[in-house]
Scaffold this motif. Structure first.
Motif, mmCIF file in Angstrom:
data_model
loop_
_atom_site.group_PDB
_atom_site.id
_atom_site.type_symbol
_atom_site.label_atom_id
_atom_site.label_comp_id
_atom_site.label_asym_id
_atom_site.label_seq_id
_atom_site.Cartn_x
_atom_site.Cartn_y
_atom_site.Cartn_z
ATOM 1 N N PHE A 1 0.824 -1.208 0.000
ATOM 2 C CA PHE A 1 0.000 0.000 0.000
ATOM 3 C C PHE A 1 0.859 1.260 0.000
ATOM 4 O O PHE A 1 0.583 2.209 -0.741
ATOM 5 C CB PHE A 1 -0.957 0.020 1.196
ATOM 6 C CG PHE A 1 -2.133 -0.897 1.051
ATOM 7 C CD1 PHE A 1 -2.893 -0.932 -0.100
ATOM 8 C CD2 PHE A 1 -2.494 -1.731 2.088
ATOM 9 C CE1 PHE A 1 -3.987 -1.770 -0.226
ATOM 10 C CE2 PHE A 1 -3.584 -2.580 1.981
ATOM 11 C CZ PHE A 1 -4.330 -2.599 0.816
ATOM 12 N N ARG A 2 1.920 1.288 0.828
ATOM 13 C CA ARG A 2 2.803 2.456 0.862
ATOM 14 C C ARG A 2 3.490 2.661 -0.490
ATOM 15 O O ARG A 2 3.596 3.783 -0.978
ATOM 16 C CB ARG A 2 3.849 2.305 1.969
ATOM 17 C CG ARG A 2 3.322 2.578 3.355
ATOM 18 C CD ARG A 2 4.432 2.714 4.389
ATOM 19 N NE ARG A 2 5.327 1.566 4.440
ATOM 20 C CZ ARG A 2 5.110 0.472 5.156
ATOM 21 N NH1 ARG A 2 4.032 0.389 5.899
ATOM 22 N NH2 ARG A 2 5.994 -0.517 5.149
ATOM 23 N N PHE A 3 3.936 1.574 -1.086
ATOM 24 C CA PHE A 3 4.585 1.643 -2.398
ATOM 25 C C PHE A 3 3.614 2.205 -3.436
ATOM 26 O O PHE A 3 3.964 3.112 -4.200
ATOM 27 C CB PHE A 3 5.067 0.252 -2.824
ATOM 28 C CG PHE A 3 5.690 0.226 -4.187
ATOM 29 C CD1 PHE A 3 7.035 0.515 -4.349
ATOM 30 C CD2 PHE A 3 4.946 -0.103 -5.299
ATOM 31 C CE1 PHE A 3 7.615 0.492 -5.612
ATOM 32 C CE2 PHE A 3 5.511 -0.129 -6.563
ATOM 33 C CZ PHE A 3 6.850 0.170 -6.713
ATOM 34 N N CYS A 4 2.409 1.666 -3.477
ATOM 35 C CA CYS A 4 1.411 2.128 -4.458
ATOM 36 C C CYS A 4 1.085 3.599 -4.255
ATOM 37 O O CYS A 4 0.975 4.361 -5.219
ATOM 38 C CB CYS A 4 0.150 1.279 -4.373
ATOM 39 S SG CYS A 4 0.374 -0.410 -4.955
ATOM 40 N N TYR A 5 0.935 3.996 -3.002
ATOM 41 C CA TYR A 5 0.621 5.395 -2.712
ATOM 42 C C TYR A 5 1.763 6.305 -3.150
ATOM 43 O O TYR A 5 1.540 7.342 -3.780
ATOM 44 C CB TYR A 5 0.332 5.574 -1.221
ATOM 45 C CG TYR A 5 0.001 6.996 -0.853
ATOM 46 C CD1 TYR A 5 -1.252 7.528 -1.157
ATOM 47 C CD2 TYR A 5 0.938 7.813 -0.232
ATOM 48 C CE1 TYR A 5 -1.554 8.846 -0.840
ATOM 49 C CE2 TYR A 5 0.639 9.127 0.089
ATOM 50 C CZ TYR A 5 -0.601 9.639 -0.220
ATOM 51 O OH TYR A 5 -0.901 10.937 0.086
ATOM 52 N N SER A 6 2.993 5.917 -2.843
ATOM 53 C CA SER A 6 4.124 6.788 -3.170
ATOM 54 C C SER A 6 4.449 6.808 -4.663
ATOM 55 O O SER A 6 5.135 7.717 -5.125
ATOM 56 C CB SER A 6 5.357 6.391 -2.365
ATOM 57 O OG SER A 6 5.791 5.106 -2.723
ATOM 58 N N HIS A 7 3.953 5.851 -5.422
ATOM 59 C CA HIS A 7 4.227 5.792 -6.858
ATOM 60 C C HIS A 7 2.976 5.966 -7.709
ATOM 61 O O HIS A 7 3.002 5.684 -8.905
ATOM 62 C CB HIS A 7 4.891 4.452 -7.209
ATOM 63 C CG HIS A 7 6.254 4.302 -6.619
ATOM 64 N ND1 HIS A 7 7.367 4.862 -7.192
ATOM 65 C CD2 HIS A 7 6.676 3.680 -5.489
ATOM 66 C CE1 HIS A 7 8.421 4.573 -6.453
ATOM 67 N NE2 HIS A 7 8.029 3.868 -5.408
ATOM 68 N N GLN A 8 1.900 6.462 -7.131
ATOM 69 C CA GLN A 8 0.638 6.540 -7.859
ATOM 70 C C GLN A 8 0.688 7.474 -9.065
ATOM 71 O O GLN A 8 -0.076 7.307 -10.005
ATOM 72 C CB GLN A 8 -0.505 6.922 -6.925
ATOM 73 C CG GLN A 8 -0.393 8.292 -6.302
ATOM 74 C CD GLN A 8 -1.496 8.523 -5.303
ATOM 75 O OE1 GLN A 8 -2.503 7.829 -5.303
ATOM 76 N NE2 GLN A 8 -1.313 9.505 -4.436
ATOM 77 N N LEU B 1 -2.266 -11.405 -1.964
ATOM 78 C CA LEU B 1 -2.738 -10.565 -3.063
ATOM 79 C C LEU B 1 -4.261 -10.584 -3.166
ATOM 80 O O LEU B 1 -4.862 -9.568 -3.513
ATOM 81 C CB LEU B 1 -2.090 -10.995 -4.370
ATOM 82 C CG LEU B 1 -0.579 -10.764 -4.427
ATOM 83 C CD1 LEU B 1 0.007 -11.353 -5.704
ATOM 84 C CD2 LEU B 1 -0.252 -9.293 -4.321
ATOM 85 N N SER B 2 -4.888 -11.710 -2.842
ATOM 86 C CA SER B 2 -6.349 -11.757 -2.899
ATOM 87 C C SER B 2 -6.966 -10.957 -1.762
ATOM 88 O O SER B 2 -8.142 -10.594 -1.839
ATOM 89 C CB SER B 2 -6.851 -13.197 -2.869
ATOM 90 O OG SER B 2 -6.632 -13.792 -1.616
ATOM 91 N N SER B 3 -6.204 -10.666 -0.724
ATOM 92 C CA SER B 3 -6.741 -9.892 0.405
ATOM 93 C C SER B 3 -6.711 -8.389 0.142
ATOM 94 O O SER B 3 -7.313 -7.620 0.890
ATOM 95 C CB SER B 3 -5.949 -10.202 1.683
ATOM 96 O OG SER B 3 -4.681 -9.580 1.648
ATOM 97 N N ILE B 4 -6.019 -7.980 -0.902
ATOM 98 C CA ILE B 4 -5.909 -6.557 -1.224
ATOM 99 C C ILE B 4 -7.108 -6.135 -2.047
ATOM 100 O O ILE B 4 -7.399 -6.702 -3.089
ATOM 101 C CB ILE B 4 -4.586 -6.272 -1.975
ATOM 102 C CG1 ILE B 4 -3.411 -6.588 -1.069
ATOM 103 C CG2 ILE B 4 -4.556 -4.816 -2.449
ATOM 104 C CD1 ILE B 4 -2.064 -6.462 -1.743
#
Length: 61
Positions: free
Chosen positions: A28-35, A56-59
């Motif tokens: 989540f942090r990675f996705c947010y910082s690279h959105q 991955l299925s829990s996301i």
């Protein structure tokens, strides 16, 4: 039902391990910082049977 059954592996009520929860937060942090980046890759490389598919299925969006 065997532990190797796909339905069992993706059970939405199956609890993630502490390590999987930490990795989920990292994702989540990675996705947010690279959105706003044009390209970004987050690689999950683990042995089979470590719960990558469950993680991955829990996301959810």
């Amino acid at each position: 039902m065997g532990a190797n059954n796909s339905i069992y592996k993706l059970d939405p009520y199956k609890k993630l391990t502490e390590e999987q929860e930490k990795l989920k937060e990292s994702i989540f942090r990675f996705c947010y910082s690279h959105q706003n980046d044009e390209h970004a890759i987050f690689l999950i490389k683990e042995n089979s049977g470590t719960g990558k598919r469950l993680l991955l299925s829990s996301i959810k969006r």
